[in-house]
Design an enzyme around this catalytic site. Structure first.
Site, short mmCIF file in Angstrom:
data_model
loop_
_atom_site.label_atom_id
_atom_site.label_comp_id
_atom_site.label_asym_id
_atom_site.label_seq_id
_atom_site.Cartn_x
_atom_site.Cartn_y
_atom_site.Cartn_z
N MET A 295 123.18 57.93 30.42
CA MET A 295 121.75 58.05 30.16
C MET A 295 121.49 58.17 28.67
SD MET A 295 120.37 60.44 33.27
CE MET A 295 120.14 61.71 32.09
N GLY B 221 126.77 62.66 38.66
CA GLY B 221 126.59 61.91 37.43
C GLY B 221 125.12 61.89 37.04
N CYS B 222 124.69 60.83 36.40
CA CYS B 222 123.30 60.70 35.96
C CYS B 222 122.34 60.92 37.12
CB CYS B 222 123.08 59.30 35.37
SG CYS B 222 121.35 58.93 35.01
N TYR B 223 121.41 61.86 36.97
CA TYR B 223 120.55 62.21 38.10
C TYR B 223 119.53 61.14 38.44
CZ TYR B 223 117.67 64.53 34.34
OH TYR B 223 116.96 64.86 33.20
#
Length: 225
Positions: free
Chosen positions: A1, A45-47
């Site tokens: 991100m 990981g990336c939300y």
């Protein structure tokens, strides 16, 4: 991100044993169990991607199973969570030094059956790599750890059971979609949830071509022998 970090405390794989507490509902034809708590949080990981795959893709299989979903931050260390009550900022979490993990906080619609919860945890493992400790693709740091935050003993028991099944499938090479051979996902108690800023909520719904390194890695959960 856009904020990768190899710094910060490693979120190690954790397994907690607990006593099962389910409410049994019996009918003439079958017996099902419901879970007392409908709240949990998932770090994968990336939300942004976690939110998309759980809220959109999981609910294609199980419509209206989610009452509320928000992205934000949660610390897997209960002691640290109690000491650090202040809302962390996204940039602070990105340093990897706050101990928080990017999560999707979920409130499921009642009744939450053990079957539904099991399917949710299985699906959680299908769209990220739980064998790369504190890393998903190019995103590196303890904030990207694979973590299941459980809010009651039955949730924790199911999460640990599904994790153990997955490890068996990886070892037996029934699932070969992951980079390594050991499932590192931590199964821990639910702590305090800090929601992320408004522009990060439902981010990929608002920006369909935005950053996401998640994908469906396998379609079907193998049969347990």
């Amino acid at each position: 991100m856009g904020c990768t970090s190899s710094k910060g405390t490693t979120v190690a794989a954790t397994t907690t044993t607990s006593t099962t507490t389910t409410k049994q509902t019996t009918t003439d034809d079958n017996q099902s169990a419901t879970i007392s708590s409908n709240t949990l949080a998932l770090g994968a990981g990336c939300y942004w991607g976690t939110e998309k795959y759980i809220v959109k893709n999981f609910q294609k299989k199980f419509p209206n199973s989610i009452r509320d979903a928000k992205v934000g931050f949660m610390n897997p260390n209960p002691s640290a969570s109690k000491q650090k009550k202040k809302q962390p900022t996204y940039r602070q979490v990105c340093t990897g030094r706050t101990g928080h993990v990017e999560v999707l906080n979920l409130v499921l619609n009642d009744p939450v059956t053990t079957e539904l919860f099991t399917e949710l945890i299985r699906f959680f493992f299908s769209f990220h790599d739980p064998t790369t400790l504190n890393q998903q693709g190019n995103d590196r740091g303890s904030q990207y750890a694979s973590v299941i935050f459980c809010s009651d003993p039955t949730q924790m028991e199911i999460a640990n059971q599904v994790k153990a099944e997955l490890q068996q499938f990886v070892t037996q090479r029934k699932i070969t979609a992951f980079a390594k051979s050991t499932v590192t996902t931590a199964v821990v108690e639910y702590t305090e949830f800090f929601p992320a800023q408004a522009e990060h909520q439902q981010y990929l719904s608002k920006h369909p071509f935005g950053y996401c390194n998640h994908r469906i890695r396998f379609q079907k959960w193998p049969r347990v022998q």
